[in-house]
Structures are given as C-alpha cells and as structure tokens.
Write a protein that holds these residues in place. Structure first.
Motif, PDB file in Angstrom:
ATOM      1  N   PHE A 175       0.059   9.577  -4.715  1.00  0.00           N
ATOM      2  CA  PHE A 175      -0.369  10.453  -3.622  1.00  0.00           C
ATOM      3  C   PHE A 175      -1.183  11.648  -4.107  1.00  0.00           C
ATOM      4  CE2 PHE A 175       3.943  11.848  -4.784  1.00  0.00           C
ATOM      5  CZ  PHE A 175       3.738  13.193  -5.028  1.00  0.00           C
ATOM      6  N   ARG A 176      -1.113  11.974  -5.395  1.00  0.00           N
ATOM      7  CA  ARG A 176      -1.867  13.119  -5.917  1.00  0.00           C
ATOM      8  C   ARG A 176      -3.370  12.850  -5.990  1.00  0.00           C
ATOM      9  NH1 ARG A 176       2.916  12.578  -8.353  1.00  0.00           N
ATOM     10  NH2 ARG A 176       4.284  14.404  -8.530  1.00  0.00           N
ATOM     11  N   HIS A 177      -3.751  11.584  -5.997  1.00  0.00           N
ATOM     12  CA  HIS A 177      -5.162  11.225  -6.143  1.00  0.00           C
ATOM     13  C   HIS A 177      -5.865  11.210  -4.791  1.00  0.00           C
ATOM     14  CE1 HIS A 177      -4.073  10.319 -10.193  1.00  0.00           C
ATOM     15  NE2 HIS A 177      -3.374   9.241  -9.877  1.00  0.00           N
ATOM     16  N   ALA A 178      -7.184  11.413  -4.827  1.00  0.00           N
ATOM     17  CA  ALA A 178      -7.981  11.354  -3.599  1.00  0.00           C
ATOM     18  C   ALA A 178      -7.973   9.923  -3.051  1.00  0.00           C
ATOM     19  CB  ALA A 178      -9.408  11.800  -3.884  1.00  0.00           C
ATOM     20  N   LEU A 179      -7.935   9.799  -1.733  1.00  0.00           N
ATOM     21  CA  LEU A 179      -7.895   8.482  -1.099  1.00  0.00           C
ATOM     22  C   LEU A 179      -9.305   7.952  -0.867  1.00  0.00           C
ATOM     23  CD1 LEU A 179      -5.168   8.508   1.705  1.00  0.00           C
ATOM     24  CD2 LEU A 179      -5.054   7.504  -0.561  1.00  0.00           C
ATOM     25  N   ARG A 180      -9.494   6.681  -1.193  1.00  0.00           N
ATOM     26  CA  ARG A 180     -10.719   5.978  -0.824  1.00  0.00           C
ATOM     27  C   ARG A 180     -10.303   4.865   0.135  1.00  0.00           C
ATOM     28  NH1 ARG A 180     -15.429   6.362  -3.308  1.00  0.00           N
ATOM     29  NH2 ARG A 180     -15.808   4.126  -2.982  1.00  0.00           N
ATOM     30  N   MET A 181     -10.573   5.099   1.429  1.00  0.00           N
ATOM     31  CA  MET A 181     -10.092   4.192   2.455  1.00  0.00           C
ATOM     32  C   MET A 181     -10.600   2.773   2.260  1.00  0.00           C
ATOM     33  SD  MET A 181      -7.932   4.630   4.807  1.00  0.00           S
ATOM     34  CE  MET A 181      -8.104   6.421   4.779  1.00  0.00           C
ATOM     35  N   ASP A 182     -11.854   2.631   1.858  1.00  0.00           N
ATOM     36  CA  ASP A 182     -12.419   1.294   1.660  1.00  0.00           C
ATOM     37  C   ASP A 182     -11.672   0.541   0.564  1.00  0.00           C
ATOM     38  OD1 ASP A 182     -14.207   1.854   3.636  1.00  0.00           O
ATOM     39  OD2 ASP A 182     -15.938   2.144   2.318  1.00  0.00           O
ATOM     40  N   ASP A 183     -11.272   1.255  -0.503  1.00  0.00           N
ATOM     41  CA  ASP A 183     -10.541   0.607  -1.596  1.00  0.00           C
ATOM     42  C   ASP A 183      -9.148   0.173  -1.137  1.00  0.00           C
ATOM     43  OD1 ASP A 183     -12.685   1.021  -3.237  1.00  0.00           O
ATOM     44  OD2 ASP A 183     -11.854   2.805  -4.221  1.00  0.00           O
ATOM     45  N   LEU A 184      -8.473   1.035  -0.385  1.00  0.00           N
ATOM     46  CA  LEU A 184      -7.148   0.676   0.124  1.00  0.00           C
ATOM     47  C   LEU A 184      -7.231  -0.555   1.017  1.00  0.00           C
ATOM     48  CD1 LEU A 184      -5.630   4.162   1.101  1.00  0.00           C
ATOM     49  CD2 LEU A 184      -5.069   2.760  -0.891  1.00  0.00           C
ATOM     50  N   ALA A 222      -9.585  -2.902   1.024  1.00  0.00           N
ATOM     51  CA  ALA A 222      -9.949  -4.081   0.234  1.00  0.00           C
ATOM     52  C   ALA A 222      -8.739  -4.631  -0.512  1.00  0.00           C
ATOM     53  CB  ALA A 222     -11.068  -3.722  -0.744  1.00  0.00           C
ATOM     54  N   ASN A 223      -7.921  -3.734  -1.072  1.00  0.00           N
ATOM     55  CA  ASN A 223      -6.715  -4.175  -1.785  1.00  0.00           C
ATOM     56  C   ASN A 223      -5.714  -4.846  -0.860  1.00  0.00           C
ATOM     57  OD1 ASN A 223      -7.620  -3.276  -4.281  1.00  0.00           O
ATOM     58  ND2 ASN A 223      -6.709  -1.247  -4.039  1.00  0.00           N
ATOM     59  N   ALA A 224      -5.754  -4.476   0.433  1.00  0.00           N
ATOM     60  CA  ALA A 224      -4.867  -5.091   1.422  1.00  0.00           C
ATOM     61  C   ALA A 224      -5.509  -6.310   2.088  1.00  0.00           C
ATOM     62  CB  ALA A 224      -4.492  -4.067   2.492  1.00  0.00           C
ATOM     63  N   ASN A 225      -6.719  -6.691   1.610  1.00  0.00           N
ATOM     64  CA  ASN A 225      -7.448  -7.846   2.154  1.00  0.00           C
ATOM     65  C   ASN A 225      -7.741  -7.683   3.645  1.00  0.00           C
ATOM     66  OD1 ASN A 225      -7.424  -9.329  -0.336  1.00  0.00           O
ATOM     67  ND2 ASN A 225      -5.280  -9.851   0.068  1.00  0.00           N
ATOM     68  N   MET A 226      -8.141  -6.457   4.029  1.00  0.00           N
ATOM     69  CA  MET A 226      -8.458  -6.177   5.425  1.00  0.00           C
ATOM     70  C   MET A 226      -9.747  -5.370   5.498  1.00  0.00           C
ATOM     71  SD  MET A 226      -4.735  -4.891   6.849  1.00  0.00           S
ATOM     72  CE  MET A 226      -3.215  -5.703   6.352  1.00  0.00           C
ATOM     73  N   SER A 227     -10.370  -5.396   6.666  1.00  0.00           N
ATOM     74  CA  SER A 227     -11.485  -4.488   6.913  1.00  0.00           C
ATOM     75  C   SER A 227     -10.914  -3.090   7.107  1.00  0.00           C
ATOM     76  CB  SER A 227     -12.253  -4.915   8.158  1.00  0.00           C
ATOM     77  OG  SER A 227     -11.452  -4.713   9.318  1.00  0.00           O
ATOM     78  N   THR A 252       0.835  -1.208   0.000  1.00  0.00           N
ATOM     79  CA  THR A 252       0.000   0.000   0.000  1.00  0.00           C
ATOM     80  C   THR A 252       0.863   1.249   0.000  1.00  0.00           C
ATOM     81  OG1 THR A 252      -1.763  -1.148   1.207  1.00  0.00           O
ATOM     82  CG2 THR A 252      -1.803   1.259   1.239  1.00  0.00           C
ATOM     83  N   LEU A 253       1.936   1.246   0.788  1.00  0.00           N
ATOM     84  CA  LEU A 253       2.833   2.400   0.852  1.00  0.00           C
ATOM     85  C   LEU A 253       3.498   2.645  -0.503  1.00  0.00           C
ATOM     86  CD1 LEU A 253       4.578   1.867   4.313  1.00  0.00           C
ATOM     87  CD2 LEU A 253       2.570   3.241   3.776  1.00  0.00           C
ATOM     88  N   THR A 254       3.879   1.578  -1.178  1.00  0.00           N
ATOM     89  CA  THR A 254       4.466   1.717  -2.515  1.00  0.00           C
ATOM     90  C   THR A 254       3.465   2.347  -3.469  1.00  0.00           C
ATOM     91  OG1 THR A 254       5.885  -0.214  -2.166  1.00  0.00           O
ATOM     92  CG2 THR A 254       5.501   0.459  -4.451  1.00  0.00           C
ATOM     93  N   TRP A 255       2.204   1.901  -3.391  1.00  0.00           N
ATOM     94  CA  TRP A 255       1.159   2.470  -4.253  1.00  0.00           C
ATOM     95  C   TRP A 255       0.924   3.940  -3.921  1.00  0.00           C
ATOM     96  CZ3 TRP A 255      -3.498   4.917  -3.894  1.00  0.00           C
ATOM     97  CH2 TRP A 255      -4.272   4.977  -5.060  1.00  0.00           C
ATOM     98  N   LEU A 256       0.864   4.264  -2.636  1.00  0.00           N
ATOM     99  CA  LEU A 256       0.624   5.650  -2.234  1.00  0.00           C
ATOM    100  C   LEU A 256       1.762   6.562  -2.689  1.00  0.00           C
ATOM    101  CD1 LEU A 256      -0.801   5.218   1.373  1.00  0.00           C
ATOM    102  CD2 LEU A 256      -2.012   6.134  -0.614  1.00  0.00           C
ATOM    103  N   LYS A 257       2.987   6.071  -2.654  1.00  0.00           N
ATOM    104  CA  LYS A 257       4.130   6.879  -3.066  1.00  0.00           C
ATOM    105  C   LYS A 257       4.025   7.281  -4.537  1.00  0.00           C
ATOM    106  CE  LYS A 257       9.182   6.956  -2.776  1.00  0.00           C
ATOM    107  NZ  LYS A 257      10.402   6.163  -2.457  1.00  0.00           N
TER     108      LYS A 257
END
Length: 309
Positions: free
Chosen positions: A211-220, A222-227, A203-208
C-alpha cells in the motif's frame, strides 16, 4: 418450527460460551489468546465507531450486539449469529448493546487462506461454486457444529498441554464446517481461481503488502485479467470502495498504529506509509478518523489509561 427451535438452542448455548469468555476476559478489552488467530472481546458499554480491518475469518457475538459498516452497508449481528469475512476489508465497527451488568462479549477467529484452499480442495468443494452474488462479509445463523467446535477451542485455553496439538485440528474442523454450511458459497469464491472475486482477493492481498507504493490502475487491472472499467466495478462490488479509497484506508490505519504503538510523530508516520505531503496526510487522516493525528492519538492513549485502571 424446527429452525426456530434450533435458533433458540444456539442462543442458549451461546450464553454458556459467554459465561466462559466472561471469566477469561475480566476487563474492557480485546484479548489475544494462546490459540493463534483467536481473540476474545469485552465491552462494558456501547462503544464509539472504530476503524479497523477484518481479515479472513469468523466473528461471533456471544452477548450484546454489534454493527459493522462496509462502504455504505450496515450489518448487525447478535447472539446466535456468525459473521464471516472472506477478504481483507477496512470496516467501521461499534458495539451497540452493552452494559456493566451485561457486557458485550464476542470472539474472532482468523484463518490462513492457504489452509482454507487446501481444505476445500480436500473436500472437493470448488466444483459446487454457484454463481451467487459475491458478498465478502456475510451474516448467517451460527451453525450448531461450528458453535460446538468454538466451545471446544475456548475450553482448550485451560488445557495448555493439549492446546498446541488440538487447536489446529479444531480450527480445520471449523473451516470445513463453514465451507459446507451457509457461509460456504462465499468462501468458495476465493478458492476458485477463475472467479472474478478470486482475482480481486489476490489484488487485495497484494495491496495489503504494497500500500505504500503509488497505484497504477492499468497494472492492477491487467494482473487481474480485466479491463480497467471491469476491474473497478468488481473491486467496488467486493470492497464497497474504489482501489484508491482502499489503499488510503490501509495507509491511514497503518500510520495510526505507528503513532499509537511506536510513538512515531505524524509527519514521519505519514511519510512511512507513502504520503509525500504532510498536509495531505493530516487532511485525509482527519477526514477518516474525525480528528487531526496528534489529537486523535492523545485521545486514544487516554482511553487506554482509563481502561487499564
């Protein structure tokens, strides 16, 4: 008794390595070298706090002392110690002990995560992952073998005809020694695909990169296979901050570099890193760096001029 003797030997050896670095880096600066990922550092006095991002790699203090703040945790490391970072982390660092007669001297060597993973798999180390509490940044006594490899790597700077061939091999040796040493359990967390910390590292690699895009916490999450709640908890454990705070630091540091190195004005810099409001950008910039954008960049340029005289 033996560990105390080894510690004294490492500090003594570190002072010899400091002598070489002192001859290479003559002025108060951060100097990139011909070895990819290797930088050498000198400060002739204690420094103010600096916001920066530590990537995957090792830092070694050769002379003087340095402090790093990650979230609310303050970490100090001195000669004879090494600091290893296993994920990209926004930190606040400053040199605490340095003088003109005995300057701070240090070195940093960054790694490529793919190389770390390949070496760990080659050594079959992922099976040894323990359920230790994951620490993305960790200080340990400098391993004798790692010190010897760093010595040989710096010595290569005076042998340019051998550098291209030998430097990658020495870097691989350093990674292998770190994986099999005291820092190993922390580095192995980013190797094992099933570990929560490895998902956060991705996730940190993706954010780096985004980072210019708006964050969608639910998507992050889900991609990490976590609630979402579990994701936030693991993210804060690894980085010491929330995902939004992490993104904000990436944005503000990128904007600062744009203004400093490319002479972009504050409004344009804020817009280019994802801010829709100039006033919000200025407000958050001042909160992080202590001054409004224009005043901060002017101060940094004056410092650069004074350093280069």
């Amino acid at each position: 008794m033996q560990s105390a003797i080894k510690s004294q030997e490492i500090v003594s050896d570190t002072s010899r390595l400091a002598g070489i670095v002192s001859k290479i880096v003559r002025s108060d600066c951060d100097q990139l070298t011909a070895v990819p990922g290797l930088s050498l550092h000198r400060r002739n006095s204690a420094s103010a706090s600096v916001h920066c991002i530590y990537g995957l790699g090792i830092g070694v203090t050769l002379q003087g002392c340095k402090q790093v703040m990650v979230g609310k945790e303050v970490i100090s490391y001195a000669p004879g110690q090494s600091i290893v970072t296993s994920v990209d982390l926004p930190v606040i660092s400053h040199v605490t002990q340095a003088s003109f007669t005995k300057p701070f001297l240090g070195m940093m060597l960054t790694f490529d995560s793919a190389t770390v993973i390949q070496i760990a798999e080659r050594m079959r180390l992922s099976q040894r992952l323990r359920n230790d509490g994951f620490r993305p940044i960790n200080v340990q006594a400098l391993d004798v073998g790692v010190h010897d490899a760093l010595w040989r790597l710096v010595r290569l700077l005076s042998e340019p005809q051998l550098l291209e061939t030998l430097a990658p091999l020495i870097k691989e040796e350093i990674i292998a020694r770190l994986l099999s040493g005291a820092h190993g359990s922390q580095l192995l967390h980013i190797v094992t695909g099933s570990s929560p910390s490895q998902h956060i590292a991705k996730t940190l690699t993706w954010l780096k990169l985004n980072f210019r895009h708006a964050l969608r916490m639910d998507d992050l999450a889900a991609n990490a296979n976590m609630s979402p709640s579990t994701f936030r908890q693991h993210f804060r454990t690894v980085t010491g901050m929330s995902p939004l705070q992490y993104q904000k630091q990436l944005r503000l540091q990128a904007a600062r570099q744009l203004m400093l190195t490319q002479y972009v004005d504050a409004s344009s810099a804020g817009g280019s890193v994802g801010y829709e409001s100039s006033s919000q950008f200025s407000r958050e910039y001042r909160r992080l760096f202590g001054e409004p954008p224009q005043r901060d960049i002017k101060r940094m340029r004056l410092q650069q001029i004074a350093t280069n005289r």
